[in-house]
Design an enzyme around this catalytic site. Structure first.
Site, PDB file in Angstrom:
ATOM      1  N   ASP A  24       0.695  -1.239  -0.050  1.00 43.85           N
ATOM      2  CA  ASP A  24       0.023  -0.217   0.018  1.00 43.85           C
ATOM      3  C   ASP A  24       0.659   1.373   0.125  1.00 43.85           C
ATOM      4  O   ASP A  24       1.914   1.088   0.615  1.00 43.85           O
ATOM      5  CB  ASP A  24      -0.820  -0.021   1.048  1.00 43.85           C
ATOM      6  CG  ASP A  24      -1.998  -0.875   0.973  1.00 43.85           C
ATOM      7  OD1 ASP A  24      -2.356  -1.697   0.088  1.00 43.85           O
ATOM      8  OD2 ASP A  24      -2.624  -1.312   2.208  1.00 43.85           O
ATOM      9  N   TYR A  25       0.470   2.251  -0.504  1.00 46.92           N
ATOM     10  CA  TYR A  25       1.028   3.531  -0.592  1.00 46.92           C
ATOM     11  C   TYR A  25       1.524   4.204   0.684  1.00 46.92           C
ATOM     12  O   TYR A  25       2.516   4.602   0.824  1.00 46.92           O
ATOM     13  CB  TYR A  25      -0.134   4.509  -1.162  1.00 46.92           C
ATOM     14  CG  TYR A  25       0.558   6.114  -1.347  1.00 46.92           C
ATOM     15  CD1 TYR A  25       1.277   6.369  -2.303  1.00 46.92           C
ATOM     16  CD2 TYR A  25      -0.057   7.024  -0.394  1.00 46.92           C
ATOM     17  CE1 TYR A  25       1.884   7.689  -2.428  1.00 46.92           C
ATOM     18  CE2 TYR A  25       0.405   8.375  -0.918  1.00 46.92           C
ATOM     19  CZ  TYR A  25       1.144   8.609  -1.807  1.00 46.92           C
ATOM     20  OH  TYR A  25       1.861   9.912  -2.079  1.00 46.92           O
TER      21      TYR A  25
END
Length: 244
Positions: free
Chosen positions: A104-105
């Site tokens: 995830d970012y």
């Protein structure tokens, strides 16, 4: 002469998976040195020219890197919003590498980068059960019952997660937070965050500590190291063991 099966050479070059390469061969889409090949037993050397639907396959040496992805970085080769991607950290690497899976970012940690299409597909497939260990800072004090629920599996997106390993690292009774280690072998979308949400302990900060036996020891955020030959072989052996 070092010859390998045609479908493996295609997968190694990043064309597609070995199985999909076999389908392309059987369907008559592949030529070797200008001649159409439709048999799966065909072997090729590094000097043979492979073409798929008239497009030459660029064969390059296989490379493997372990990146410590910082937060606020996209785990992708490109981003339509022009955000920083993991490729930013490999400006001098000529091979066409890409990340194995996603992180995830807003999650930091271990990301494997390679141009080995076959191994990448195996590592990402659930049946090969590649373990990934995360360290999560969560809101609330995690209890022994919470850990048991995580280990037994919880229902997210209408499906129960596979058995996991969970342990409590520390708690902050003043700030009411906990630090937990969680090891899973699935790779479902936002899985770790959703698992903690189920036990009402939302994630505040998340880091992937290790990918299989590969950890981030000695690597700083935004930096990477090349895998050693014995590590690559160990990864492949682990995949084969898990497939049985």
């Amino acid at each position: 002469m070092n010859e390998i099966r045609l479908q493996k050479a295609m997968a190694d070059a990043g064309v597609t998976s070995r199985r999909k390469s076999e389908e392309l061969i059987l369907a008559g889409h592949v030529k070797v040195n200008g001649k159409k090949v439709s048999q799966l037993g065909t072997k090729v050397s590094p000097h043979d020219e492979i073409m798929v639907d008239g497009i030459p396959v660029e064969r390059e040496k296989l490379v493997y890197y372990l990146l410590y992805k910082p937060r606020s970085v996209i785990t992708s080769v490109k981003d339509e919003k022009n955000r920083v991607t993991v490729m930013t950290f490999f400006p001098d690497v000529d091979e066409r590498i890409y990340p194995v899976g996603r992180l995830d970012y807003d999650t930091s940690g271990a990301v494997l980068m390679t141009n080995d299409g076959e191994l990448a597909n195996q590592l990402m497939h659930p049946k090969f059960k590649m373990e990934k260990t995360y360290q999560a800072k969560v809101r609330g004090i995690v209890t022994p019952d919470d850990l048991k629920r995580l280990e037994a599996g919880v229902v997210i997106d209408r499906r129960k997660t596979a058995k996991a390993k969970a342990s409590l690292i520390s708690t902050d009774n003043v700030k009411k937070t906990s630090l937990v280690s969680l090891t899973i072998h699935e790779g479902r979308n936002h899985q770790v965050k959703k698992m903690f949400q189920v036990i009402n302990k939302p994630v505040m900060k998340l880091k992937r500590e290790s990918y299989g036996f590969l950890n981030l020891d000695g690597i700083q955020p935004g930096k990477w190291r090349a895998l050693k030959l014995n590590e690559v072989n160990r990864l492949k052996q682990q995949v084969m063991r898990n497939a049985k």
